[in-house]
Design an enzyme around this catalytic site. Structure first.
Site, PDB file in Angstrom:
ATOM      1  N   ARG A 147       7.415   3.990 -13.213  1.00 56.01           N
ATOM      2  CA  ARG A 147       7.029   3.288 -11.987  1.00 56.01           C
ATOM      3  C   ARG A 147       8.181   2.398 -11.566  1.00 56.01           C
ATOM      4  O   ARG A 147       8.649   1.581 -12.358  1.00 56.01           O
ATOM      5  CB  ARG A 147       5.786   2.438 -12.253  1.00 56.01           C
ATOM      6  CG  ARG A 147       5.188   1.835 -11.011  1.00 56.01           C
ATOM      7  CD  ARG A 147       4.182   0.735 -11.358  1.00 56.01           C
ATOM      8  NE  ARG A 147       4.853  -0.521 -11.628  1.00 56.01           N
ATOM      9  CZ  ARG A 147       4.231  -1.702 -11.736  1.00 56.01           C
ATOM     10  NH1 ARG A 147       2.913  -1.752 -11.639  1.00 56.01           N
ATOM     11  NH2 ARG A 147       4.905  -2.807 -11.963  1.00 56.01           N
ATOM     12  N   TYR A 159       6.038  -8.875  -6.294  1.00 58.57           N
ATOM     13  CA  TYR A 159       5.339  -8.232  -7.404  1.00 58.57           C
ATOM     14  C   TYR A 159       6.193  -7.122  -8.027  1.00 58.57           C
ATOM     15  O   TYR A 159       6.707  -6.266  -7.325  1.00 58.57           O
ATOM     16  CB  TYR A 159       4.001  -7.616  -6.945  1.00 58.57           C
ATOM     17  CG  TYR A 159       3.434  -6.733  -8.019  1.00 58.57           C
ATOM     18  CD1 TYR A 159       2.793  -7.302  -9.116  1.00 58.57           C
ATOM     19  CD2 TYR A 159       3.631  -5.353  -8.008  1.00 58.57           C
ATOM     20  CE1 TYR A 159       2.328  -6.516 -10.159  1.00 58.57           C
ATOM     21  CE2 TYR A 159       3.172  -4.561  -9.044  1.00 58.57           C
ATOM     22  CZ  TYR A 159       2.523  -5.144 -10.114  1.00 58.57           C
ATOM     23  OH  TYR A 159       2.097  -4.358 -11.156  1.00 58.57           O
ATOM     24  N   ASP A 210       3.872   1.231  -6.972  1.00 54.10           N
ATOM     25  CA  ASP A 210       2.639   0.441  -6.854  1.00 54.10           C
ATOM     26  C   ASP A 210       2.744  -0.485  -5.644  1.00 54.10           C
ATOM     27  O   ASP A 210       3.589  -1.391  -5.612  1.00 54.10           O
ATOM     28  CB  ASP A 210       2.455  -0.384  -8.143  1.00 54.10           C
ATOM     29  CG  ASP A 210       1.080  -1.021  -8.258  1.00 54.10           C
ATOM     30  OD1 ASP A 210       0.348  -1.068  -7.241  1.00 54.10           O
ATOM     31  OD2 ASP A 210       0.735  -1.466  -9.375  1.00 54.10           O
ATOM     32  N   HIS A 212       0.280  -2.391  -4.687  1.00 51.56           N
ATOM     33  CA  HIS A 212      -0.493  -3.582  -5.071  1.00 51.56           C
ATOM     34  C   HIS A 212      -1.359  -4.099  -3.922  1.00 51.56           C
ATOM     35  O   HIS A 212      -1.432  -5.303  -3.670  1.00 51.56           O
ATOM     36  CB  HIS A 212       0.440  -4.677  -5.621  1.00 51.56           C
ATOM     37  CG  HIS A 212      -0.032  -5.248  -6.928  1.00 51.56           C
ATOM     38  ND1 HIS A 212      -0.476  -6.534  -7.056  1.00 51.56           N
ATOM     39  CD2 HIS A 212      -0.150  -4.700  -8.157  1.00 51.56           C
ATOM     40  CE1 HIS A 212      -0.846  -6.748  -8.314  1.00 51.56           C
ATOM     41  NE2 HIS A 212      -0.660  -5.654  -9.003  1.00 51.56           N
ATOM     42  N   GLU A 236       0.392   4.017  -5.613  1.00 54.53           N
ATOM     43  CA  GLU A 236      -0.754   3.317  -6.228  1.00 54.53           C
ATOM     44  C   GLU A 236      -1.245   2.161  -5.364  1.00 54.53           C
ATOM     45  O   GLU A 236      -0.437   1.437  -4.776  1.00 54.53           O
ATOM     46  CB  GLU A 236      -0.294   2.795  -7.593  1.00 54.53           C
ATOM     47  CG  GLU A 236      -1.298   1.935  -8.314  1.00 54.53           C
ATOM     48  CD  GLU A 236      -0.753   1.478  -9.678  1.00 54.53           C
ATOM     49  OE1 GLU A 236       0.193   2.109 -10.197  1.00 54.53           O
ATOM     50  OE2 GLU A 236      -1.275   0.490 -10.199  1.00 54.53           O
ATOM     51  N   GLU A 262      -7.525   0.002 -10.537  1.00 57.36           N
ATOM     52  CA  GLU A 262      -7.357  -0.903 -11.686  1.00 57.36           C
ATOM     53  C   GLU A 262      -8.261  -2.123 -11.591  1.00 57.36           C
ATOM     54  O   GLU A 262      -8.590  -2.716 -12.611  1.00 57.36           O
ATOM     55  CB  GLU A 262      -5.888  -1.313 -11.857  1.00 57.36           C
ATOM     56  CG  GLU A 262      -5.332  -2.158 -10.743  1.00 57.36           C
ATOM     57  CD  GLU A 262      -3.832  -2.429 -10.903  1.00 57.36           C
ATOM     58  OE1 GLU A 262      -3.085  -1.499 -11.245  1.00 57.36           O
ATOM     59  OE2 GLU A 262      -3.427  -3.579 -10.691  1.00 57.36           O
ATOM     60  N   ARG A 283      -7.956   4.865 -11.693  1.00 58.87           N
ATOM     61  CA  ARG A 283      -7.234   3.991 -12.632  1.00 58.87           C
ATOM     62  C   ARG A 283      -8.129   3.048 -13.442  1.00 58.87           C
ATOM     63  O   ARG A 283      -7.656   2.082 -14.026  1.00 58.87           O
ATOM     64  CB  ARG A 283      -6.211   3.161 -11.846  1.00 58.87           C
ATOM     65  CG  ARG A 283      -5.315   4.021 -11.005  1.00 58.87           C
ATOM     66  CD  ARG A 283      -3.853   3.883 -11.222  1.00 58.87           C
ATOM     67  NE  ARG A 283      -3.389   2.584 -11.570  1.00 58.87           N
ATOM     68  CZ  ARG A 283      -2.907   2.264 -12.780  1.00 58.87           C
ATOM     69  NH1 ARG A 283      -2.856   3.162 -13.746  1.00 58.87           N
ATOM     70  NH2 ARG A 283      -2.486   1.041 -13.028  1.00 58.87           N
ATOM     71  N   GLU A 339      -0.956   4.495 -18.234  1.00 59.11           N
ATOM     72  CA  GLU A 339       0.052   3.450 -18.045  1.00 59.11           C
ATOM     73  C   GLU A 339       0.348   2.781 -19.389  1.00 59.11           C
ATOM     74  O   GLU A 339      -0.550   2.542 -20.199  1.00 59.11           O
ATOM     75  CB  GLU A 339      -0.444   2.391 -17.044  1.00 59.11           C
ATOM     76  CG  GLU A 339       0.600   1.340 -16.704  1.00 59.11           C
ATOM     77  CD  GLU A 339       0.094   0.317 -15.684  1.00 59.11           C
ATOM     78  OE1 GLU A 339      -1.132   0.186 -15.528  1.00 59.11           O
ATOM     79  OE2 GLU A 339       0.937  -0.347 -15.047  1.00 59.11           O
ATOM     80  N   TRP A 402      -2.372 -10.237  -3.307  1.00 60.29           N
ATOM     81  CA  TRP A 402      -1.296 -10.203  -4.293  1.00 60.29           C
ATOM     82  C   TRP A 402      -1.288  -8.905  -5.033  1.00 60.29           C
ATOM     83  O   TRP A 402      -1.835  -8.074  -5.253  1.00 60.29           O
ATOM     84  CB  TRP A 402      -1.390 -11.333  -5.339  1.00 60.29           C
ATOM     85  CG  TRP A 402      -0.246 -11.194  -6.315  1.00 60.29           C
ATOM     86  CD1 TRP A 402       1.062 -11.485  -6.093  1.00 60.29           C
ATOM     87  CD2 TRP A 402      -0.311 -10.682  -7.655  1.00 60.29           C
ATOM     88  NE1 TRP A 402       1.829 -11.183  -7.206  1.00 60.29           N
ATOM     89  CE2 TRP A 402       1.000 -10.683  -8.165  1.00 60.29           C
ATOM     90  CE3 TRP A 402      -1.366 -10.198  -8.451  1.00 60.29           C
ATOM     91  CZ2 TRP A 402       1.312 -10.247  -9.456  1.00 60.29           C
ATOM     92  CZ3 TRP A 402      -1.072  -9.760  -9.726  1.00 60.29           C
ATOM     93  CH2 TRP A 402       0.266  -9.793 -10.238  1.00 60.29           C
TER      94      TRP A 402
HETATM   95  O1  EZ4 Z   1      -0.732  -6.416 -11.588  1.00 60.05           O
HETATM   96  O2  EZ4 Z   1      -2.435  -5.943 -14.683  1.00 60.05           O
HETATM   97  O3  EZ4 Z   1      -0.383  -1.150 -12.409  1.00 60.05           O
HETATM   98  N1  EZ4 Z   1      -0.317  -2.215 -12.914  1.00 60.05           N
HETATM   99  C1  EZ4 Z   1      -0.533  -3.377 -12.285  1.00 60.05           C
HETATM  100  C2  EZ4 Z   1      -0.557  -4.598 -13.153  1.00 60.05           C
HETATM  101  C3  EZ4 Z   1      -1.436  -5.690 -12.548  1.00 60.05           C
HETATM  102  C4  EZ4 Z   1      -1.891  -6.643 -13.611  1.00 60.05           C
HETATM  103  C5  EZ4 Z   1      -2.907  -7.608 -13.020  1.00 60.05           C
HETATM  104  O4  EZ4 Z   1      -3.516  -8.331 -14.012  1.00 60.05           O
HETATM  105  O5  EZ4 Z   1      -0.708  -3.395 -11.090  1.00 60.05           O
HETATM  106  O6  EZ4 Z   1       0.739  -5.060 -13.387  1.00 60.05           O
HETATM  107 CO    CO Z   2      -1.192  -1.437 -10.404  1.00 55.77          CO
END
Ligand code: EZ4
Ligand code: CO
Length: 402
Positions: A147, A159, A210, A212, A236, A262, A283, A339, A402
């Site tokens: 990733r 992030y 990702d 996010h 993702e 997630e 996920r 992961e 976030w």
């Molecule tokens: O930001 O687990 O794919 N992995 C992620 C992680 C999340 C954290 C949040 O607690 O997006 O790094």
């Molecule tokens: Co993630």
């Protein structure tokens, strides 16, 4: 086999983990992960004050009944605190069941469907050339899937770049750190990253990204389209998924595979996404989705709809969660990827484990149970430290995802 005691440990060997340990009158014990990053003490209280007292004296082998007792019995269903608590208990009970059977957990699920479990790790850079070097270093370590995240000119670390995606513990972070976000600066940057990665590392390595949860559906659709030439393994969390219908727009517009889930706690969070085949990978993970009892149901439901599994495995779930996931991964017919962002030696010293990594693959090992233990004799050396995930704001100060 009666449950005689349940102890809850909140330890911080570099980051906070909530661990459940269940003791029985036959001397067998089991451990489960109940970590909820940033809300650890709420889960610990839920377990200590409301769950443990109701389970003493119950049959440790009745994990199905105990799962429903905790889910339906609370009346207030779902939610991350409840489901992490149920997961901690359920994972520990499956550990006990497999130890009682004298088998690794995956054998109870139906046995191995594969020899080993493909995993992906993380690489990042503040700049594109730094990210290209970081991905190369991961390839050299044997990873087959990586990733990649990159910083954005004009913004501080975001992030998954710099140190921000990797550490969030304690001293420097007793209140949430504030990050900054700009969708218009981000969108043209990411295709340039993957263009550079393909040019440097070729077509074979699996590359993931990702988002996010930061884009709207039409923005995510644009990014998916722009990334098509670089053949990602997945994009993702392209949009916040509370509104599952949002994925219809993304899906209509791009052939880039999509992964999400997630932050989901139950199958209900993904019902429409899976039924309409709006995603390629789900996920959900042991600790946040209610333990092996619930996770295997989500996995089977996904399998009916051509959706593959991809358990969340960042370092803010304990090594127990990874261990339990790996048994499900080895068994599940519709496996996708796991992961694996790794743990420090300090973390692993508190959680002796049977799983192993080799050549880009993980294996849960052959120890009876899920194969991860908790060294409670050293728990006191790692007391809880207040720590939070960051928050995110637009350049004008608006609070963002976030
Ligand atoms: O930001 O687990 O794919 N992995 C992620 C992680 C999340 C954290 C949040 O607690 O997006 O790094
Ligand atoms: Co993630």
């Amino acid at each position: 086999m009666k449950i005689t005691d349940i102890r809850i440990f909140v330890t911080c060997p570099g980051r906070n983990f909530v661990t459940v340990k269940i003791y029985t009158d036959e001397g067998l014990t089991g451990v489960g992960d109940a970590t909820l990053n940033g809300r650890e003490l709420a889960v610990a209280s839920y377990l200590k004050d409301h769950v443990a007292p109701c389970l003493i004296g119950r049959d440790a082998l009745c994990s199905e009944d105990i799962w429903h007792y905790l889910y339906r019995g609370a009346y207030w269903r779902r939610g991350p605190v409840t489901m992490a608590s149920i997961a901690g208990i359920d994972t520990a009970l499956w550990d006990i069941r497999a130890k009682a059977a004298g088998m690794p957990l995956y054998q109870l699920l139906g046995g191995a469907s594969r020899d080993r479990v493909l995993c992906y790790t993380h690489a990042q850079g503040t700049g594109i050339s730094e990210a290209v070097v970081a991905v190369g270093a991961r390839i050299d370590e044997g990873y087959l899937a990586i990733r990649a995240q990159v910083g954005i000119p004009g913004l501080p670390d975001i992030y998954g770049t710099g140190v921000s995606g990797l550490t969030n513990t304690a001293s420097d972070n007793a209140t949430p750190r504030e990050e900054m976000w700009s969708t218009s600066k981000y969108l043209p940057r990411i295709p340039r990253l993957f263009e550079a990665l393909r040019a440097a590392h070729g077509e074979e390595v699996h590359l993931l990204h990702d988002v996010h949860h930061r884009l709207s559906p039409i923005e995510a659709a644009r990014l998916g389209k722009d990334l098509e030439p670089f053949r990602l393994f997945w994009l993702e969390d392209a949009v916040p998924a509370e509104n599952q219908e949002g994925f219809r727009v993304v899906r209509q517009h791009t052939t880039t595979p999509l992964a999400v889930g997630e932050v989901f706690n139950t199958v209900w969070d993904a019902k429409l996404l899976i039924e309409e085949q709006l995603i390629d990978f789900i996920r959900t993970t042991c600790v946040h989705a209610g333990g092996p009892t619930a996770l295997r149901r989500i996995m089977d439901f996904a399998g009916l709809h051509h959706v593959r599994t991809a358990c969340h495995g960042a370092a803010d779930m304990s090594p127990i969660c990874l261990g339990a996931n790996l048994h499900l991964d080895l068994w599940v017919p519709n496996f996708g990827i796991q992961e694996y962002s790794g743990y420090t030696e300090e973390m692993l010293s508190l959680f002796p484990h049977a799983w192993s990594f080799s050549g880009g693959y993980l294996h849960p090992g052959e120890a009876h149970g899920h194969g991860v233990d908790f060294d409670e004799s050293h728990a006191d050396e790692y007391p809880y430290q207040p720590a939070y995930l960051p928050v995110n704001r637009l350049e004008d100060g608006t609070l963002w995802h976030w």
